[in-house]
Design a protein around this motif. Structure first.
Motif, mmCIF file in Angstrom:
data_model
loop_
_atom_site.group_PDB
_atom_site.id
_atom_site.type_symbol
_atom_site.label_atom_id
_atom_site.label_comp_id
_atom_site.label_asym_id
_atom_site.label_seq_id
_atom_site.Cartn_x
_atom_site.Cartn_y
_atom_site.Cartn_z
ATOM 1 N N SER A 94 0.830 -1.339 -0.006
ATOM 2 C CA SER A 94 -0.055 -0.045 -0.035
ATOM 3 C C SER A 94 1.004 1.173 -0.028
ATOM 4 O O SER A 94 1.806 1.328 0.334
ATOM 5 N N LEU A 95 0.240 2.400 -0.460
ATOM 6 C CA LEU A 95 0.941 3.843 -0.413
ATOM 7 C C LEU A 95 1.365 4.048 1.006
ATOM 8 O O LEU A 95 2.523 4.754 1.293
ATOM 9 N N ALA A 96 0.682 3.441 1.908
ATOM 10 C CA ALA A 96 1.134 3.994 3.567
ATOM 11 C C ALA A 96 1.989 3.267 3.801
ATOM 12 O O ALA A 96 3.194 3.772 4.771
ATOM 13 N N SER A 97 2.231 2.215 3.578
ATOM 14 C CA SER A 97 3.665 1.222 3.878
ATOM 15 C C SER A 97 4.690 1.694 3.078
ATOM 16 O O SER A 97 5.663 1.742 3.901
ATOM 17 N N ILE A 98 4.552 2.075 2.038
ATOM 18 C CA ILE A 98 5.650 2.823 1.281
ATOM 19 C C ILE A 98 5.998 3.904 1.948
ATOM 20 O O ILE A 98 7.064 4.275 2.100
ATOM 21 N N SER A 99 5.192 4.619 2.219
ATOM 22 C CA SER A 99 5.520 6.007 2.882
ATOM 23 C C SER A 99 6.108 6.013 4.204
ATOM 24 O O SER A 99 7.077 6.561 4.547
ATOM 25 N N ASP A 100 5.585 4.834 4.968
ATOM 26 C CA ASP A 100 6.203 4.555 6.425
ATOM 27 C C ASP A 100 7.760 4.280 6.223
ATOM 28 O O ASP A 100 8.479 4.505 6.919
ATOM 29 N N ALA A 101 7.925 3.330 5.051
ATOM 30 C CA ALA A 101 9.365 2.908 4.839
ATOM 31 C C ALA A 101 10.353 4.256 4.384
ATOM 32 O O ALA A 101 11.318 4.133 4.623
ATOM 33 N N PHE A 111 9.811 9.643 12.133
ATOM 34 C CA PHE A 111 9.967 10.822 12.463
ATOM 35 C C PHE A 111 8.831 11.678 12.045
ATOM 36 O O PHE A 111 8.133 11.366 10.810
ATOM 37 N N ASP A 112 8.625 12.910 12.270
ATOM 38 C CA ASP A 112 7.585 13.554 11.766
ATOM 39 C C ASP A 112 7.948 14.254 10.561
ATOM 40 O O ASP A 112 8.866 15.038 10.489
ATOM 41 N N SER A 113 7.360 13.926 9.426
ATOM 42 C CA SER A 113 7.636 14.598 8.072
ATOM 43 C C SER A 113 6.781 15.457 7.533
ATOM 44 O O SER A 113 6.656 15.988 6.668
ATOM 45 N N SER A 114 5.800 16.136 8.814
ATOM 46 C CA SER A 114 4.981 17.068 8.377
ATOM 47 C C SER A 114 5.688 18.532 7.901
ATOM 48 O O SER A 114 4.935 19.124 7.269
ATOM 49 N N ALA A 115 6.664 18.728 8.371
ATOM 50 C CA ALA A 115 7.378 19.833 7.955
ATOM 51 C C ALA A 115 8.052 19.976 6.669
ATOM 52 O O ALA A 115 8.305 20.873 6.086
ATOM 53 N N ILE A 116 7.953 18.646 6.102
ATOM 54 C CA ILE A 116 8.583 18.592 4.558
ATOM 55 C C ILE A 116 7.602 18.597 3.536
ATOM 56 O O ILE A 116 6.412 18.227 3.756
ATOM 57 N N THR A 117 7.814 19.542 2.624
ATOM 58 C CA THR A 117 6.818 20.088 1.670
ATOM 59 C C THR A 117 7.131 19.190 0.459
ATOM 60 O O THR A 117 8.184 18.830 -0.078
ATOM 61 N N ALA A 118 5.804 18.733 -0.295
ATOM 62 C CA ALA A 118 5.939 18.069 -1.596
ATOM 63 C C ALA A 118 6.441 19.049 -2.621
ATOM 64 O O ALA A 118 6.120 19.996 -3.003
ATOM 65 N N ASP A 119 7.759 18.358 -3.285
ATOM 66 C CA ASP A 119 8.438 19.303 -4.307
ATOM 67 C C ASP A 119 8.871 18.219 -5.425
ATOM 68 O O ASP A 119 9.730 17.618 -5.072
ATOM 69 N N PRO A 120 8.594 18.519 -6.551
ATOM 70 C CA PRO A 120 8.780 17.433 -7.474
ATOM 71 C C PRO A 120 10.459 17.516 -7.756
ATOM 72 O O PRO A 120 11.005 16.797 -8.715
ATOM 73 N N ASN A 121 11.158 18.487 -7.711
ATOM 74 C CA ASN A 121 12.666 18.875 -7.720
ATOM 75 C C ASN A 121 13.420 19.042 -6.659
ATOM 76 O O ASN A 121 14.492 19.263 -6.462
ATOM 77 N N GLY A 122 12.816 18.445 -5.593
ATOM 78 C CA GLY A 122 13.792 18.477 -4.327
ATOM 79 C C GLY A 122 14.143 17.046 -3.968
ATOM 80 O O GLY A 122 14.575 16.544 -4.759
ATOM 81 N N SER A 123 14.220 17.106 -2.512
ATOM 82 C CA SER A 123 15.072 15.635 -2.129
ATOM 83 C C SER A 123 14.268 14.445 -2.383
ATOM 84 O O SER A 123 13.074 14.616 -2.886
ATOM 85 N N ALA A 124 14.608 13.379 -2.052
ATOM 86 C CA ALA A 124 13.954 12.194 -2.285
ATOM 87 C C ALA A 124 12.690 12.060 -1.434
ATOM 88 O O ALA A 124 11.703 11.658 -1.969
ATOM 89 N N MET A 125 12.624 12.531 -0.525
ATOM 90 C CA MET A 125 11.580 12.490 0.700
ATOM 91 C C MET A 125 10.542 13.657 0.023
ATOM 92 O O MET A 125 9.427 13.271 -0.032
ATOM 93 N N GLN A 126 10.892 14.768 -0.507
ATOM 94 C CA GLN A 126 9.686 15.645 -1.168
ATOM 95 C C GLN A 126 9.286 15.216 -2.411
ATOM 96 O O GLN A 126 8.166 15.350 -2.740
#
Length: 92
Positions: free
Chosen positions: A50-57, A62-77
Motif C-alpha cells: 500500500s501507499l501507506a506502507s511505502i510512505s512509512d518505509a 519521525f515527523d515528516s509534516s514539515a517536509i513539503t512536496a516538491d517534484p524537484n527536491g530531495s527524495a522525501m519531497q
C-alpha cells in the motif's frame, strides 16, 4: 584464379556464415524458455504494497509534516509529491 571465382568464393562463404549464424540463433531460442508462469502454490500473504506502507518505509518514524512536496527536491519531497498526485492533488 580469376576475379569471378574469388567473388564467388566470398559470396559462398558469406552465405554459409549467415546460414550458420541463423542456425545457432534458432537453436538457442528453441531451447531457451521462460519457465512456467503458474506457481505450484498460491501466495499465502498479500503481494501488493500500500501507499501507506511505502510512505512509512520512506519517511520512517519521525515527523515528516514539515517536509513539503516538491517534484524537484530531495527524495522525501519527491515521494511526498508522488503520494499527493496519486491521491488526486497537485504539488508545485
Amino acid at each position: 584464379m580469376t576475379e569471378r571465382s574469388v567473388s564467388a568464393r566470398k559470396f559462398v562463404r558469406s552465405v554459409l556464415m549467415i546460414a550458420v549464424s541463423v542456425a545457432i540463433i534458432v537453436g538457442v531460442f528453441r531451447f531457451a524458455t521462460a519457465g512456467t508462469l503458474n506457481p505450484p502454490t498460491a501466495p499465502t500473504t498479500g503481494t501488493l504494497t500500500s501507499l501507506a506502507s511505502i510512505s512509512d518505509a520512506l519517511f520512517g518514524s519521525f515527523d515528516s509534516s514539515a517536509i513539503t512536496a516538491d517534484p524537484n527536491g530531495s527524495a522525501m519531497q519527491i515521494a511526498k509529491c508522488i503520494i499527493v498526485r496519486v491521491n488526486g492533488g497537485t504539488c508545485p
